[in-house]
Write a protein that holds these residues in place. Structure first.
Motif, PDB file in Angstrom:
ATOM      1  N   ASN A  26      14.902  24.862  25.283  1.00 13.01           N
ATOM      2  CA  ASN A  26      15.430  24.695  26.432  1.00 13.01           C
ATOM      3  C   ASN A  26      15.957  23.241  26.731  1.00 13.01           C
ATOM      4  OD1 ASN A  26      14.847  27.334  27.773  1.00 13.01           O
ATOM      5  ND2 ASN A  26      12.698  27.056  27.237  1.00 13.01           N
ATOM      6  N   ASP A  84      20.160  23.813  33.873  1.00 14.03           N
ATOM      7  CA  ASP A  84      19.096  24.163  32.611  1.00 14.03           C
ATOM      8  C   ASP A  84      19.879  25.323  31.770  1.00 14.03           C
ATOM      9  OD1 ASP A  84      17.570  22.397  33.907  1.00 14.03           O
ATOM     10  OD2 ASP A  84      16.472  23.845  35.159  1.00 14.03           O
ATOM     11  N   ALA A  85      19.451  24.973  30.521  1.00 13.18           N
ATOM     12  CA  ALA A  85      19.959  26.049  29.598  1.00 13.18           C
ATOM     13  C   ALA A  85      19.272  26.335  28.283  1.00 13.18           C
ATOM     14  CB  ALA A  85      21.474  25.359  28.989  1.00 13.18           C
ATOM     15  N   PHE A  86      19.312  27.476  27.802  1.00 11.29           N
ATOM     16  CA  PHE A  86      18.452  27.694  26.476  1.00 11.29           C
ATOM     17  C   PHE A  86      19.710  27.806  25.443  1.00 11.29           C
ATOM     18  CE2 PHE A  86      17.227  30.675  23.239  1.00 11.29           C
ATOM     19  CZ  PHE A  86      15.908  30.270  23.038  1.00 11.29           C
ATOM     20  N   THR A 118      20.090  28.953  32.392  1.00 14.94           N
ATOM     21  CA  THR A 118      19.075  29.620  33.088  1.00 14.94           C
ATOM     22  C   THR A 118      19.062  29.240  34.543  1.00 14.94           C
ATOM     23  OG1 THR A 118      17.717  27.666  32.379  1.00 14.94           O
ATOM     24  CG2 THR A 118      17.751  29.861  30.747  1.00 14.94           C
ATOM     25  N   GLU A 119      19.619  27.790  34.890  1.00 14.01           N
ATOM     26  CA  GLU A 119      19.507  27.464  36.322  1.00 14.01           C
ATOM     27  C   GLU A 119      20.353  26.486  36.382  1.00 14.01           C
ATOM     28  OE1 GLU A 119      16.077  26.459  39.485  1.00 14.01           O
ATOM     29  OE2 GLU A 119      15.535  26.250  37.606  1.00 14.01           O
ATOM     30  N   SER A 165      22.771  34.920  32.536  1.00 14.07           N
ATOM     31  CA  SER A 165      21.501  34.836  32.619  1.00 14.07           C
ATOM     32  C   SER A 165      20.865  35.775  31.426  1.00 14.07           C
ATOM     33  CB  SER A 165      20.961  35.216  33.925  1.00 14.07           C
ATOM     34  OG  SER A 165      21.261  36.579  34.294  1.00 14.07           O
TER      35      SER A 165
END
Length: 270
Positions: free
Chosen positions: A93, A69-71, A51-52, A243
């Motif tokens: 997350n 950052d990940a989901f 995600t970032e 994304s």
């Protein structure tokens, strides 16, 4: 005066394959777990979407660091003796610990570019190792993400705008070279796949515009410029791919056709 299209594209300062790890112990499980319960790896699915990506430049130590950052989405299948199997669904997350990019150093990059750098993550591969403890009603997990981290900066590339040649007389019909015919046909297939896989949206319009521009450039004999447009198109699609997990199947088909088209173009001009 020549006219140009101003095309934004990411230039890669360096890239590197990096492994990220997350270890969790004693994760509780609510369903009953009789002795002999096991996790079925064939029916267990783990997916990760970045995600970032945050880049940190350490000038004092001449190093780049990044934080991802990940989901994470998990469907863990558990077989229970004497009871129906159960699938445990998790979604959360996570921020992975900061990691260093060793492939390049800030001192190797021009100062004006250094201020514009950011990181992107591609080619995400998730692996998970699970250990079930039926007696405690918990499991331990080790999540490993293998990713390609790219340190990039946005640049603007000027591509000549295709303009028709106006002649007072009727020009004779010229048959395009076979390399142009083959290449444009491959790109028409890409355009058709975009229309089929992506509904009416700004994204679809942008993708179709890029394909149309590449076709015009090929017909003008500007092969390298057309390949630049396709490279920028691939980067944009890859960013959306990372994304937006719900679009991955459709985007995978389009990315595959673009890769085939680029190969067709290169082979046709040899």
């Amino acid at each position: 005066m020549a006219l140009f299209d101003r095309f934004k594209a990411d230039r890669v300062a360096c890239d590197e394959i990096i492994i990220l790890r997350d270890i969790e112990r004693g994760v509780p499980i609510q369903p009953e777990l009789p002795p002999g319960s096991t996790i079925d790896p064939d029916r267990t699915v783990v997916e990760a979407a970045i995600t970032e990506c945050k880049l940190r430049t350490d000038l004092a130590n001449d190093r780049f660091f990044f934080t991802a950052d990940a989901f994470i989405s998990k469907d863990i299948a558990v077989d229970r003796p004497g009871l129906p199997s159960v699938t445990l669904e998790y979604g959360f997350n996570i921020t992975f610990p900061e990691a260093m990019v060793a492939g390049c150093r800030p001192s190797q990059i021009q100062p004006d570019i250094l201020r514009r750098l950011r990181c992107q993550i591609y080619d995400i591969k998730a692996q998970e190792y699970l250990t079930l403890d039926p007696a405690a009603g918990t499991f331990d997990e080790t999540l490993i993400l293998t990713v390609t981290v790219k340190i990039v900066f946005e640049d603007q590339i000027l591509i000549p705008t295709p303009t028709p040649t106006v002649s007072p007389t009727v020009a004779p019909t010229v048959t395009p070279p076979i390399c142009v015919v083959v290449s444009t046909l491959a790109l028409e297939i890409v355009a058709g796949k975009i229309r089929a896989q992506i509904g009416p949206s700004a994204l679809r319009d942008q993708l179709l515009h890029s394909v149309a521009l590449a076709i015009k450039l090929l017909k003008m004999g500007l092969v390298q410029e057309a390949l630049v447009v396709l490279s920028a198109l691939t980067d944009n699609l890859q960013f959306v791919f990372n994304s937006a997990p719900f679009r991955r199947q459709a985007l995978s088909l389009i990315l595959g056709d673009i890769a085939v088209a680029r190969i067709e173009i290169v082979n046709a001009i040899r």
